[in-house]
Design a protein around this motif. Structure first.
Motif, mmCIF file in Angstrom:
data_model
loop_
_atom_site.group_PDB
_atom_site.id
_atom_site.type_symbol
_atom_site.label_atom_id
_atom_site.label_comp_id
_atom_site.label_asym_id
_atom_site.label_seq_id
_atom_site.Cartn_x
_atom_site.Cartn_y
_atom_site.Cartn_z
ATOM 1 N N THR A 1 9.528 16.045 -6.878
ATOM 2 C CA THR A 1 8.159 16.967 -6.567
ATOM 3 C C THR A 1 6.916 16.222 -7.072
ATOM 4 O OG1 THR A 1 10.194 18.098 -7.524
ATOM 5 C CG2 THR A 1 7.694 18.805 -7.801
ATOM 6 N N GLY A 2 7.143 15.532 -7.958
ATOM 7 C CA GLY A 2 5.306 15.165 -8.337
ATOM 8 C C GLY A 2 4.849 14.158 -7.216
ATOM 9 N N GLU A 3 6.254 13.268 -6.863
ATOM 10 C CA GLU A 3 5.795 12.568 -5.751
ATOM 11 C C GLU A 3 5.322 12.895 -5.079
ATOM 12 O OE1 GLU A 3 7.313 9.521 -2.738
ATOM 13 O OE2 GLU A 3 8.680 9.820 -4.195
ATOM 14 N N ILE B 1 -7.934 17.936 -12.311
ATOM 15 C CA ILE B 1 -6.970 18.301 -11.387
ATOM 16 C C ILE B 1 -8.211 17.724 -10.164
ATOM 17 C CG2 ILE B 1 -6.986 20.476 -9.307
ATOM 18 C CD1 ILE B 1 -6.552 22.201 -12.175
ATOM 19 N N ALA B 2 -8.766 18.200 -10.172
ATOM 20 C CA ALA B 2 -10.082 17.417 -8.998
ATOM 21 C C ALA B 2 -10.080 15.895 -9.466
ATOM 22 C CB ALA B 2 -12.063 17.159 -9.315
ATOM 23 N N ALA B 3 -10.409 15.090 -10.539
ATOM 24 C CA ALA B 3 -10.225 13.344 -10.786
ATOM 25 C C ALA B 3 -8.289 12.559 -9.972
ATOM 26 C CB ALA B 3 -9.788 13.441 -11.859
ATOM 27 N N ALA B 4 -7.366 14.217 -10.104
ATOM 28 C CA ALA B 4 -6.337 13.393 -9.174
ATOM 29 C C ALA B 4 -6.109 13.556 -8.378
ATOM 30 C CB ALA B 4 -5.073 14.563 -10.237
ATOM 31 N N GLY B 5 -7.204 14.123 -7.645
ATOM 32 C CA GLY B 5 -7.037 14.217 -5.971
ATOM 33 C C GLY B 5 -6.753 15.673 -5.690
ATOM 34 N N ASN C 1 1.082 -1.351 0.101
ATOM 35 C CA ASN C 1 0.205 -0.063 -0.446
ATOM 36 C C ASN C 1 0.609 0.967 0.342
ATOM 37 O OD1 ASN C 1 -3.387 -0.297 0.216
ATOM 38 N ND2 ASN C 1 -2.004 -2.012 1.300
ATOM 39 N N ALA C 2 1.886 1.255 0.647
ATOM 40 C CA ALA C 2 2.729 2.168 0.363
ATOM 41 C C ALA C 2 3.254 2.950 -0.722
ATOM 42 C CB ALA C 2 3.741 2.581 1.732
ATOM 43 N N VAL C 3 3.484 1.169 -1.445
ATOM 44 C CA VAL C 3 4.068 1.636 -2.911
ATOM 45 C C VAL C 3 3.418 1.859 -3.765
ATOM 46 C CG1 VAL C 3 5.462 -0.357 -4.798
ATOM 47 C CG2 VAL C 3 6.023 -0.015 -2.120
ATOM 48 N N ALA C 4 2.392 1.477 -3.601
ATOM 49 C CA ALA C 4 0.459 2.128 -4.369
ATOM 50 C C ALA C 4 0.484 3.452 -4.297
ATOM 51 C CB ALA C 4 -0.271 1.138 -3.690
ATOM 52 N N ASP C 5 0.438 4.428 -3.031
ATOM 53 C CA ASP C 5 0.472 4.917 -2.560
ATOM 54 C C ASP C 5 1.536 6.427 -3.793
ATOM 55 O OD1 ASP C 5 -1.982 4.629 -1.470
ATOM 56 O OD2 ASP C 5 -0.844 5.087 1.049
ATOM 57 N N ARG C 6 2.841 5.896 -3.803
ATOM 58 C CA ARG C 6 3.922 6.774 -4.246
ATOM 59 C C ARG C 6 3.387 6.561 -5.923
ATOM 60 N NH1 ARG C 6 9.004 7.105 -0.898
ATOM 61 N NH2 ARG C 6 10.101 7.240 -3.230
ATOM 62 N N VAL C 7 3.516 5.726 -6.452
ATOM 63 C CA VAL C 7 2.849 5.869 -7.421
ATOM 64 C C VAL C 7 1.667 6.315 -8.067
ATOM 65 C CG1 VAL C 7 2.127 3.937 -9.653
ATOM 66 C CG2 VAL C 7 3.420 3.737 -7.831
ATOM 67 N N ASP C 8 0.427 6.129 -7.247
ATOM 68 C CA ASP C 8 -0.363 6.658 -7.287
ATOM 69 C C ASP C 8 -0.485 9.174 -6.984
ATOM 70 O OD1 ASP C 8 -3.815 7.397 -7.676
ATOM 71 O OD2 ASP C 8 -3.411 7.775 -5.469
ATOM 72 N N ALA C 9 -0.169 9.070 -6.612
ATOM 73 C CA ALA C 9 0.790 10.545 -5.679
ATOM 74 C C ALA C 9 1.654 10.654 -7.761
ATOM 75 C CB ALA C 9 1.777 10.843 -4.749
ATOM 76 N N LEU C 10 2.241 10.564 -8.072
ATOM 77 C CA LEU C 10 3.681 10.782 -8.817
ATOM 78 C C LEU C 10 2.410 10.680 -10.265
ATOM 79 C CD1 LEU C 10 6.417 10.938 -9.625
ATOM 80 C CD2 LEU C 10 5.818 8.751 -10.870
#
Length: 609
Positions: free
Chosen positions: A409-411, A435-439, A203-212
């Motif tokens: 920066t993206g992450e 922008i909204a879809a990206a959270g 889940n930590a990895v998934a959060d990083r990939v999702d944030a990027l």
């Protein structure tokens, strides 16, 4: 005589029956013994293989976690590491799907746990063989591209080209991790431990990939792909909490055009006060001005009082359009940042040195801007200092861009947006949808599939008490049928001591001596979309009972609590989520001055199907 003849006859009959039953008993016992021996052998074999699976899986997940937290260059060269990880996952999967395991998966008591192990090996193998190579390919392509475009510019084309494949890699990654999370939770200690460790790391990895992925989706828009855009950068401090963050200390301009970025000077909030108040609804006026106890003015300082970033943007634009510098320059949108976001920027781009020689780093910036500055500098200088730091940090954000810096920066942007330390809104409807879809736009709960409870605090004691207010939440699933039911405990702890309340400047502790050092919080509770809040109760602190209300068409609960130095107050309530929910309940809340959101998930009292 008849008597003496009868007895031997009975005895003979009894003896005959025993002789007939005895071989049958022996046979049953023999079968049982053999079965137990077989079970023992099978059990030992299964245990031995389980240890092998655990070793392979543990090594694979650790290597995967290490790779995902590496810098961009290592990810670009992941072609060397991924085959080694894949070797571990394939060995684990081969063992766990052998005949012995398939047989054991159908047995009572242990079958569900065996099936979970099989599912774990399948999903992790899928991540390593399908999702991660796609992600690594994107990073390799980016590493070969020219990212910088002059000293303060970014070449947008590689970012635009990378957005879609990164989105696909992310979708694949999230799907596999969801499949892992949906596995039935194991009962056997060894398996449960391995499952929990895997879930935490994946889940930590998934959060990083999702944030990027989310950041890459909006970066071209933010950086002015195709046209020039001006954003108002609103620097807010959760030291004086408002629903979306905190009091607005200063506002800067960020102008982008085809990847070039210019950050204008940050003006302190005093420069805006003569231009009046921001547009707001009657409901907002009722909740935040008429009811008090602190009556919001809706001038520039209070524009983060709205839980929705969109409302802050509308209010900001209405003031901006009246200013001498804004009426000739249309506003494309707003960006709201807090000291923690600036601290993360400084960690990436290097330290900021203030005019008096004070050095701000990736470790001390948030505390300096939320607390230290109010102890060491005259209060009429604090907003200007905030502006100096925000200006330098934002200016360095896109200068001398490289693939490594772009990745970090993206992450970081994606992670900070999840905690509301960084939010944005664009007035162009098409752009805002992305922008909204990206959270990246702060919103009250609006998703049935990803349920959250909204908890938004606005400080009613004019002070800088926010640095001392620690919030914690415990979430426990208590019913898994017909729409999940969760129990939530939400605690507000005033960590200021009585001695600190006496010794610290009034600017921090509050300018009303009757309320020195008190946390005085107006709280709004929003239920998940398609769900409800029930049994809302409060323990400790001086409190007004929570009232149900409707704010701009949305049902919410409103409460007010006072928490004295060293004390705490706890709210408890139950939350029903929609039947459409596909992820666990979380909390969307007013940001604090640190990364940890204070949320703890307790072991569920029920098991999902």
């Amino acid at each position: 005589m008849s008597h003496t003849h009868a007895q031997p006859h009975r005895h003979h009959h009894h003896h005959h029956r025993r002789r007939r039953i005895w071989p049958w008993v022996v046979g049953v016992l023999t079968v049982l013994v053999l079965a137990l021996v077989a079970c023992g052998v099978v059990g030992f074999q299964l245990f031995r293989q389980a240890k092998q699976v655990q070793a392979h899986e543990s090594k694979a997940v650790s290597m995967l976690s290490q790779l995902a937290s590496s810098d961009a260059d290592k990810l670009a060269d992941a072609g060397d590491v991924l085959p080694r990880i894949a070797q571990e996952t394939k060995q684990a999967s081969a063992i766990a799907h052998g005949g012995l395991w398939n047989f054991a998966a159908k047995m009572p008591f242990v079958g569900d746990d065996i099936a979970t192990v099989q599912g774990m090996t399948t999903t992790i193998d899928g991540i390593v063989s399908e999702s991660m190579p796609q992600f690594a390919d994107v990073m390799r392509t980016l590493s070969e591209a020219q990212i910088a475009n002059g000293g303060d510019g970014v070449n947008l084309q590689p970012i635009i080209a990378a957005a879609e494949p990164l989105d696909k890699a992310n979708a694949s990654f999230q799907k596999q991790v969801r499949a892992y999370d949906d596995l039935k939770e194991p009962s056997i200690g060894m398996i449960r431990s391995a499952y929990d460790d895997g879930a935490t790391k994946l889940n930590a990895v998934a959060d990083r990939v999702d944030a990027l992925s989310n950041a890459f989706r909006i970066l071209p828009t933010l950086l002015g792909d195709g046209q020039s855009r001006t954003y108002a950068v609103m620097a807010m401090t959760p030291s004086e909490m408002r629903s979306s963050g905190g009091l607005i200390g200063s506002v800067g301009e960020l102008t982008t055009s085809d990847g070039t970025v210019h950050v204008g000077d940050f003006r302190p909030n005093g420069d805006y006060l003569s231009y009046g108040i921001g547009d707001h609804s009657q409901d907002m006026d009722h909740v935040f001005t008429k009811e008090g106890p602190l009556h919001m003015s809706f001038d520039i300082r209070d524009l983060a009082v709205f839980p929705n970033t969109a409302d802050s943007a509308v209010a900001m634009r209405s003031i901006w359009d009246r200013t001498q510098w804004g009426k000739e320059q249309p506003l494309a949108g707003i960006i709201m940042v807090d000291p923690l976001f600036l601290q993360q920027l400084i960690a990436i781009n290097g330290n900021v040195t203030l005019p008096d020689g004070t050095v701000l780093t990736g470790d001390n910036t948030a505390e300096f801007l939320m607390n230290t500055v109010y102890q060491k500098y005259p209060k009429n200088e604090t907003d200007a200092l905030f502006g100096v730091v925000a200006n330098q940090a934002m200016e360095s954000m896109f200068s001398d861009m490289s693939v490594g810096k772009l990745y970090r920066t993206g992450e970081m942007m994606g992670t900070m947006a999840k905690g509301r330390h960084f939010t944005m809104y664009a007035f162009d409807e098409r752009i805002e949808q992305g922008i909204a879809a990206a959270g990246f736009t702060g919103q009250t709960p609006n998703s049935e599939t990803e349920p959250s409870v909204g908890i938004y605090l606005t400080e009613q004691n004019p002070s800088k008490m926010g640095w001392y207010i620690k919030r914690e939440a415990k979430i426990q699933r208590v019913n898994c049928d017909d729409g999940d039911l969760y129990h939530v405990e939400f605690t507000i702890r005033n960590t200021m001591t009585e001695d600190e309340a006496k010794a610290l400047p009034m600017y921090i502790t509050g300018n009303n001596t009757a309320n020195t050092g008190k946390a005085m919080e107006k709280i709004l509770f929003y239920a998940p979309e398609g769900g409800s809040i029930t049994n809302l109760m409060q323990l400790g602190g001086k409190v007004d009972a929570a009232q149900e209300t409707t704010i701009d068409g949305v049902k919410a609960y409103q409460s007010y609590v006072q928490v004295n130095p060293g004390q705490l107050a706890t709210y408890t309530f139950d939350v029903h989520v929609s039947k459409k929910a596909t992820s666990p309940l979380t909390i969307d809340q007013t940001p604090m001055g640190w990364v940890d959101d204070g949320i703890t998930y307790l072991a569920p009292k029920c098991k999902a199907d």
